[in-house]
Design an enzyme around this catalytic site. Sequence first.
Site, PDB file in Angstrom:
ATOM      1  N   TRP A 102       8.500  18.160  51.798  1.00 23.99           N
ATOM      2  CA  TRP A 102       9.631  18.958  51.829  1.00 23.99           C
ATOM      3  C   TRP A 102      10.553  18.069  52.697  1.00 23.99           C
ATOM      4  O   TRP A 102      11.544  17.722  52.726  1.00 23.99           O
ATOM      5  CB  TRP A 102       9.289  20.402  52.248  1.00 23.99           C
ATOM      6  CG  TRP A 102       8.841  21.078  51.234  1.00 23.99           C
ATOM      7  CD1 TRP A 102       7.657  21.711  51.387  1.00 23.99           C
ATOM      8  CD2 TRP A 102       9.078  21.261  49.757  1.00 23.99           C
ATOM      9  NE1 TRP A 102       7.210  22.331  50.141  1.00 23.99           N
ATOM     10  CE2 TRP A 102       8.083  22.019  49.364  1.00 23.99           C
ATOM     11  CE3 TRP A 102      10.028  20.840  48.994  1.00 23.99           C
ATOM     12  CZ2 TRP A 102       8.133  22.518  47.733  1.00 23.99           C
ATOM     13  CZ3 TRP A 102      10.183  21.509  47.831  1.00 23.99           C
ATOM     14  CH2 TRP A 102       9.326  22.126  47.169  1.00 23.99           C
ATOM     15  N   ASP A 169      13.656  23.686  58.682  1.00 20.21           N
ATOM     16  CA  ASP A 169      13.111  24.164  57.460  1.00 20.21           C
ATOM     17  C   ASP A 169      11.987  25.085  57.629  1.00 20.21           C
ATOM     18  O   ASP A 169      10.993  24.638  57.960  1.00 20.21           O
ATOM     19  CB  ASP A 169      12.813  23.138  56.376  1.00 20.21           C
ATOM     20  CG  ASP A 169      12.278  23.738  55.102  1.00 20.21           C
ATOM     21  OD1 ASP A 169      12.440  24.903  54.902  1.00 20.21           O
ATOM     22  OD2 ASP A 169      11.942  22.937  53.997  1.00 20.21           O
ATOM     23  N   LYS A 193       8.822  32.561  49.951  1.00 18.28           N
ATOM     24  CA  LYS A 193       7.591  32.332  50.543  1.00 18.28           C
ATOM     25  C   LYS A 193       7.285  33.448  51.143  1.00 18.28           C
ATOM     26  O   LYS A 193       6.085  34.192  51.170  1.00 18.28           O
ATOM     27  CB  LYS A 193       7.571  31.064  51.237  1.00 18.28           C
ATOM     28  CG  LYS A 193       7.987  29.757  50.673  1.00 18.28           C
ATOM     29  CD  LYS A 193       7.004  29.401  49.588  1.00 18.28           C
ATOM     30  CE  LYS A 193       7.593  28.197  48.669  1.00 18.28           C
ATOM     31  NZ  LYS A 193       8.376  27.141  49.209  1.00 18.28           N
TER      32      LYS A 193
HETATM   33  C1  LIG Z   1       9.153  25.926  48.917  1.00 19.15           C
HETATM   34  C2  LIG Z   1       9.802  25.118  49.896  1.00 19.15           C
HETATM   35  C3  LIG Z   1      10.873  24.123  49.780  1.00 19.15           C
HETATM   36  C4  LIG Z   1      11.742  24.446  48.470  1.00 19.15           C
HETATM   37  O1  LIG Z   1      12.248  25.646  48.580  1.00 19.15           O
HETATM   38  P1  LIG Z   1      13.269  25.785  47.036  1.00 19.15           P
HETATM   39  O2  LIG Z   1      13.889  27.009  47.436  1.00 19.15           O
HETATM   40  O3  LIG Z   1      12.529  25.933  45.639  1.00 19.15           O
HETATM   41  O4  LIG Z   1      14.258  24.717  47.205  1.00 19.15           O
HETATM   42  C5  LIG Z   1      11.521  23.707  50.868  1.00 19.15           C
HETATM   43  N1  LIG Z   1      11.008  23.609  52.205  1.00 19.15           N
HETATM   44  C6  LIG Z   1       9.503  24.423  52.275  1.00 19.15           C
HETATM   45  C7  LIG Z   1       8.790  24.160  53.699  1.00 19.15           C
HETATM   46  C8  LIG Z   1       8.981  24.962  51.136  1.00 19.15           C
HETATM   47  O5  LIG Z   1       7.789  25.728  51.346  1.00 19.15           O
END
Ligand SMILES: *Cc1c(COP(=O)(O)O)cnc(C)c1O
Length: 357
Positions: A102, A169, A193
């Site tokens: 990511w 993030d 998540k």
């Molecule tokens: C799942 C995830 C993403 C991607 O998220 P989307 O909503 O599918 O764009 C980005 N960063 C992390 C840490 C993730 O776990």
Amino acid sequence: MKEVFNFSAGPAVLPKEVFESSAAAVKNFKDTGLSILEMSHRSQEIMPVMDEAMALVTELLNLPENYKVLFLQGGASTQFLMVPYNLLDSQAKAAYIETGTWSKKAIKEAKLFGNVEVLASSAESTFSYIPKVTDIPGDASYLHITSNNTIYGTQYHNFPETSVPMVADMSSDIFSRTFDVSKFGLIYAGAQKNMGPAGITLAIVREDMLGKVKREIPTMLNYQTHIDKVSMFNTPPVFSLFVAKETLKWLKNKGGVAAIQKINEAKANRLYEEIDSNPLYKGAAVKEDRSFMNVPFVMTKEGLDAEFLQFALERGLSGLKGHRSIGGFRASIYNAMPEEGVTALIDCMREFAKLKG
Ligand SMILES: *Cc1c(COP(=O)(O)O)cnc(C)c1O
């Protein structure tokens, strides 16, 4: 139907209570005789859903006044580009730490907008650890980190020390533990998540981060638009927002972030103890950086993976297959995974080891 525990990395487990209230809202929302799915986002019934969701985020994270809560679309993946679009001038520099798939994607997008300095990477060891970074350039517009690496099962337990505002993030560990928000200029997280269903993305923006880049920013990709319109510039995904709001309400009723953190740590520690003490299993990440949310592990004997997954499934344990980039297994044990789910997984691992170990 027998109980199933969902260990999927995302979309992921949500509290049973949330499914109940969300199902009820689909059938008849607040006694209107209408489904939440067919109601105007500007109606007097739906507007408070946005207000309540924002208030819950503010309360649960104890946000200072100069932080704005936004609910956006496009997932965390759109934040990879919105962050540099809004914060990184073409002549300026942003610092990134590469700790997995990511953050790699975030780095790729940032390079489209300005200069990017990747301060450190753990790519050479399949992202099994969080690199320690002490030398953070003071002239960077921001330092971007991924607080929890969903695929590799690593997590920052101490954030870097820097006067540069951090951008994080936090898709897979927001609301899982307390932290000092004031170190962050911007935080974002896809909901699917640890805070709700897919379709909605949380962004928390410190106001002084904005208005500094010279470029024109398209309306929908400009954080200021969504601040000014309180996340109602265009139609928000009302149902996803509602489910996220219900999930945050559930968390508040559980005692909030500090209370769930204790439970999360206990769940993770029990699972890691089993992985470390049972010779059939081995953890994927280095111990000091292990994630409390995503627990990847492998089998020390070859050829048993498919059998273990089937064995687990028969015991109501779903979603344990590891990410394709590291294989093996991954147990995602987000806030809504009950302690009984972790107990059932540990029992299953022991039972399987007795038969095959
Ligand atoms: C799942 C995830 C993403 C991607 O998220 P989307 O909503 O599918 O764009 C980005 N960063 C992390 C840490 C993730 O776990």
